[in-house]
Structure formats: structure tokens, C-alpha cells
Design a protein around this motif. Structure first.
Motif, PDB file in Angstrom:
ATOM      1  N   ALA A  20       0.903  -1.187  -0.020  1.00 25.06           N
ATOM      2  CA  ALA A  20       0.036  -0.043  -0.125  1.00 25.06           C
ATOM      3  C   ALA A  20       0.850   1.111   0.142  1.00 25.06           C
ATOM      4  O   ALA A  20       1.716   1.212   0.703  1.00 25.06           O
ATOM      5  N   LEU A  21       0.353   2.192  -0.559  1.00 23.86           N
ATOM      6  CA  LEU A  21       0.885   3.307  -0.573  1.00 23.86           C
ATOM      7  C   LEU A  21       0.076   4.476   0.291  1.00 23.86           C
ATOM      8  O   LEU A  21      -1.110   4.736  -0.085  1.00 23.86           O
ATOM      9  N   VAL A  22       0.650   4.979   1.502  1.00 23.16           N
ATOM     10  CA  VAL A  22      -0.330   5.680   2.362  1.00 23.16           C
ATOM     11  C   VAL A  22       0.390   7.028   2.396  1.00 23.16           C
ATOM     12  O   VAL A  22       1.409   7.177   2.788  1.00 23.16           O
ATOM     13  N   ILE A  23      -0.674   8.048   2.164  1.00 21.87           N
ATOM     14  CA  ILE A  23      -0.403   9.272   2.222  1.00 21.87           C
ATOM     15  C   ILE A  23      -0.537   9.916   3.684  1.00 21.87           C
ATOM     16  O   ILE A  23      -1.921   9.928   3.952  1.00 21.87           O
ATOM     17  N   GLU A  24       0.407  10.435   4.326  1.00 19.36           N
ATOM     18  CA  GLU A  24       0.050  10.848   5.670  1.00 19.36           C
ATOM     19  C   GLU A  24       0.177  12.453   5.806  1.00 19.36           C
ATOM     20  O   GLU A  24       1.136  12.745   5.301  1.00 19.36           O
ATOM     21  N   THR A  25      -0.648  12.958   6.331  1.00 21.55           N
ATOM     22  CA  THR A  25      -0.592  14.508   6.477  1.00 21.55           C
ATOM     23  C   THR A  25      -0.917  14.646   7.925  1.00 21.55           C
ATOM     24  O   THR A  25      -0.792  13.509   8.751  1.00 21.55           O
ATOM     25  N   ALA A  26      -1.132  16.079   8.389  1.00 23.11           N
ATOM     26  CA  ALA A  26      -1.237  16.532   9.529  1.00 23.11           C
ATOM     27  C   ALA A  26      -2.671  15.725  10.147  1.00 23.11           C
ATOM     28  O   ALA A  26      -2.917  15.451  11.354  1.00 23.11           O
ATOM     29  N   GLY A  27      -3.651  15.373   9.230  1.00 29.11           N
ATOM     30  CA  GLY A  27      -4.879  14.796   9.515  1.00 29.11           C
ATOM     31  C   GLY A  27      -4.774  13.207   9.589  1.00 29.11           C
ATOM     32  O   GLY A  27      -3.603  12.531   9.767  1.00 29.11           O
ATOM     33  N   THR A  28      -5.909  12.401   9.115  1.00 29.47           N
ATOM     34  CA  THR A  28      -5.884  11.281   8.762  1.00 29.47           C
ATOM     35  C   THR A  28      -4.943  10.637   7.709  1.00 29.47           C
ATOM     36  O   THR A  28      -5.204  11.372   6.645  1.00 29.47           O
ATOM     37  N   PRO A  29      -4.361   9.623   7.875  1.00 27.23           N
ATOM     38  CA  PRO A  29      -3.805   8.954   6.737  1.00 27.23           C
ATOM     39  C   PRO A  29      -4.726   8.320   5.915  1.00 27.23           C
ATOM     40  O   PRO A  29      -5.809   7.846   6.237  1.00 27.23           O
ATOM     41  N   ARG A  30      -4.324   8.363   4.564  1.00 24.18           N
ATOM     42  CA  ARG A  30      -5.116   7.800   3.570  1.00 24.18           C
ATOM     43  C   ARG A  30      -4.453   7.031   2.652  1.00 24.18           C
ATOM     44  O   ARG A  30      -3.274   7.094   2.150  1.00 24.18           O
ATOM     45  N   THR A  31      -5.093   6.029   2.352  1.00 26.86           N
ATOM     46  CA  THR A  31      -4.446   4.793   1.389  1.00 26.86           C
ATOM     47  C   THR A  31      -4.758   5.385   0.070  1.00 26.86           C
ATOM     48  O   THR A  31      -5.898   5.273  -0.476  1.00 26.86           O
ATOM     49  N   ALA A  32      -3.569   5.505  -0.721  1.00 18.29           N
ATOM     50  CA  ALA A  32      -3.878   6.018  -2.196  1.00 18.29           C
ATOM     51  C   ALA A  32      -3.745   5.032  -3.080  1.00 18.29           C
ATOM     52  O   ALA A  32      -4.448   4.842  -4.215  1.00 18.29           O
ATOM     53  N   LEU A  33      -3.051   3.994  -2.645  1.00 16.31           N
ATOM     54  CA  LEU A  33      -2.941   2.915  -3.855  1.00 16.31           C
ATOM     55  C   LEU A  33      -2.886   1.388  -3.081  1.00 16.31           C
ATOM     56  O   LEU A  33      -1.837   1.569  -2.035  1.00 16.31           O
ATOM     57  N   VAL A  34      -3.229   0.471  -3.543  1.00 15.36           N
ATOM     58  CA  VAL A  34      -3.110  -0.888  -2.862  1.00 15.36           C
ATOM     59  C   VAL A  34      -2.711  -1.715  -4.347  1.00 15.36           C
ATOM     60  O   VAL A  34      -3.451  -1.761  -5.192  1.00 15.36           O
ATOM     61  N   SER A  35      -1.631  -2.324  -4.160  1.00 13.64           N
ATOM     62  CA  SER A  35      -1.217  -3.344  -5.466  1.00 13.64           C
ATOM     63  C   SER A  35      -0.470  -4.645  -4.868  1.00 13.64           C
ATOM     64  O   SER A  35      -0.022  -4.553  -3.805  1.00 13.64           O
ATOM     65  N   ALA A  36      -0.628  -5.518  -5.484  1.00 11.32           N
ATOM     66  CA  ALA A  36       0.233  -6.677  -5.483  1.00 11.32           C
ATOM     67  C   ALA A  36       1.654  -6.719  -6.012  1.00 11.32           C
ATOM     68  O   ALA A  36       2.443  -7.473  -5.710  1.00 11.32           O
ATOM     69  N   ASP A  37       1.782  -5.589  -6.722  1.00 12.14           N
ATOM     70  CA  ASP A  37       3.042  -5.391  -7.539  1.00 12.14           C
ATOM     71  C   ASP A  37       3.906  -4.254  -6.674  1.00 12.14           C
ATOM     72  O   ASP A  37       3.612  -3.175  -6.560  1.00 12.14           O
ATOM     73  N   ALA A  38       4.853  -4.970  -5.822  1.00  6.57           N
ATOM     74  CA  ALA A  38       5.638  -3.944  -5.196  1.00  6.57           C
ATOM     75  C   ALA A  38       6.593  -2.959  -5.983  1.00  6.57           C
ATOM     76  O   ALA A  38       6.607  -1.909  -5.431  1.00  6.57           O
ATOM     77  N   ASN A  39       6.956  -3.576  -6.969  1.00  6.04           N
ATOM     78  CA  ASN A  39       7.780  -2.395  -7.920  1.00  6.04           C
ATOM     79  C   ASN A  39       6.941  -1.281  -8.556  1.00  6.04           C
ATOM     80  O   ASN A  39       7.512  -0.267  -8.397  1.00  6.04           O
ATOM     81  N   LEU A  40       5.511  -1.521  -8.637  1.00  6.86           N
ATOM     82  CA  LEU A  40       4.797  -0.268  -8.967  1.00  6.86           C
ATOM     83  C   LEU A  40       4.667   0.641  -7.929  1.00  6.86           C
ATOM     84  O   LEU A  40       4.866   1.843  -8.080  1.00  6.86           O
ATOM     85  N   VAL A  41       4.404   0.049  -6.623  1.00  9.71           N
ATOM     86  CA  VAL A  41       4.358   1.120  -5.392  1.00  9.71           C
ATOM     87  C   VAL A  41       5.718   1.747  -5.258  1.00  9.71           C
ATOM     88  O   VAL A  41       5.753   2.853  -4.964  1.00  9.71           O
ATOM     89  N   ASP A  42       6.747   1.130  -5.521  1.00 11.51           N
ATOM     90  CA  ASP A  42       8.260   1.754  -5.153  1.00 11.51           C
ATOM     91  C   ASP A  42       8.581   2.694  -6.310  1.00 11.51           C
ATOM     92  O   ASP A  42       9.033   3.603  -5.861  1.00 11.51           O
ATOM     93  N   GLN A  43       7.985   2.403  -7.543  1.00 11.39           N
ATOM     94  CA  GLN A  43       8.283   3.281  -8.541  1.00 11.39           C
ATOM     95  C   GLN A  43       7.500   4.786  -8.381  1.00 11.39           C
ATOM     96  O   GLN A  43       7.952   5.919  -8.564  1.00 11.39           O
ATOM     97  N   LEU A  44       6.301   4.391  -7.809  1.00 10.85           N
ATOM     98  CA  LEU A  44       5.415   5.467  -7.421  1.00 10.85           C
ATOM     99  C   LEU A  44       5.857   6.516  -6.398  1.00 10.85           C
ATOM    100  O   LEU A  44       5.819   7.846  -6.602  1.00 10.85           O
ATOM    101  N   VAL A  45       6.515   5.858  -5.379  1.00  8.95           N
ATOM    102  CA  VAL A  45       6.937   6.356  -4.187  1.00  8.95           C
ATOM    103  C   VAL A  45       8.055   7.341  -4.785  1.00  8.95           C
ATOM    104  O   VAL A  45       8.243   8.526  -4.209  1.00  8.95           O
TER     105      VAL A  45
END
Length: 67
Positions: A20-45
Motif C-alpha cells: 500500500a501507498l499511504v499518504i500521511e498528512t497532519a490529518g488522517t492517513p489515506r491509502t492512495a494505492l493498494v497493489s500486489a506489485d511491489a515494484n509499481l508501488v516503489d516506482q510511484l513512491v
């Protein structure tokens, strides 16, 4: 009981991993993306981090959406 325990262990070991790609701000953390492909999440980060470091950088990535 041994059979049940074995089945439970096997079900955990054979379960598919999700990343999961989780975006954390001063408020509530939001899950932006969930994928079975670790490379996709890493590239996006990495792309997001590069865009934060260099506001002039262009960020463009297409991700398929399945519901």
C-alpha cells in the motif's frame, strides 16, 4: 487440532501479499494505492519523492483501477 493448525498456517503462507501507498498528512492517513506489485508501488513512491524535491519535475503515471 493438528490438521486445523496446519491448514491455518498454510493459508497464511499461501496468501497473496499486497503493498500500500499511504499518504500521511497532519490529518488522517489515506491509502492512495493498494497493489500486489511491489515494484509499481516503489516506482510511484520514488516519483512522488522526486516531485517533492523538484517542484518543476513532471509526474505522470498510469495505474489500472480494479474494483
Amino acid at each position: 487440532m493438528l490438521v486445523i493448525a496446519t491448514v491455518k498456517v498454510l493459508s497464511v503462507l499461501l496468501r497473496r501479499n499486497y503493498f500500500a501507498l499511504v499518504i500521511e498528512t497532519a490529518g488522517t492517513p489515506r491509502t492512495a494505492l493498494v497493489s500486489a506489485d511491489a515494484n509499481l508501488v516503489d516506482q510511484l513512491v520514488v516519483s512522488i519523492m522526486d516531485a517533492i524535491d523538484n517542484p518543476q519535475a513532471a509526474l505522470s503515471m498510469q495505474v489500472e483501477n480494479f474494483r
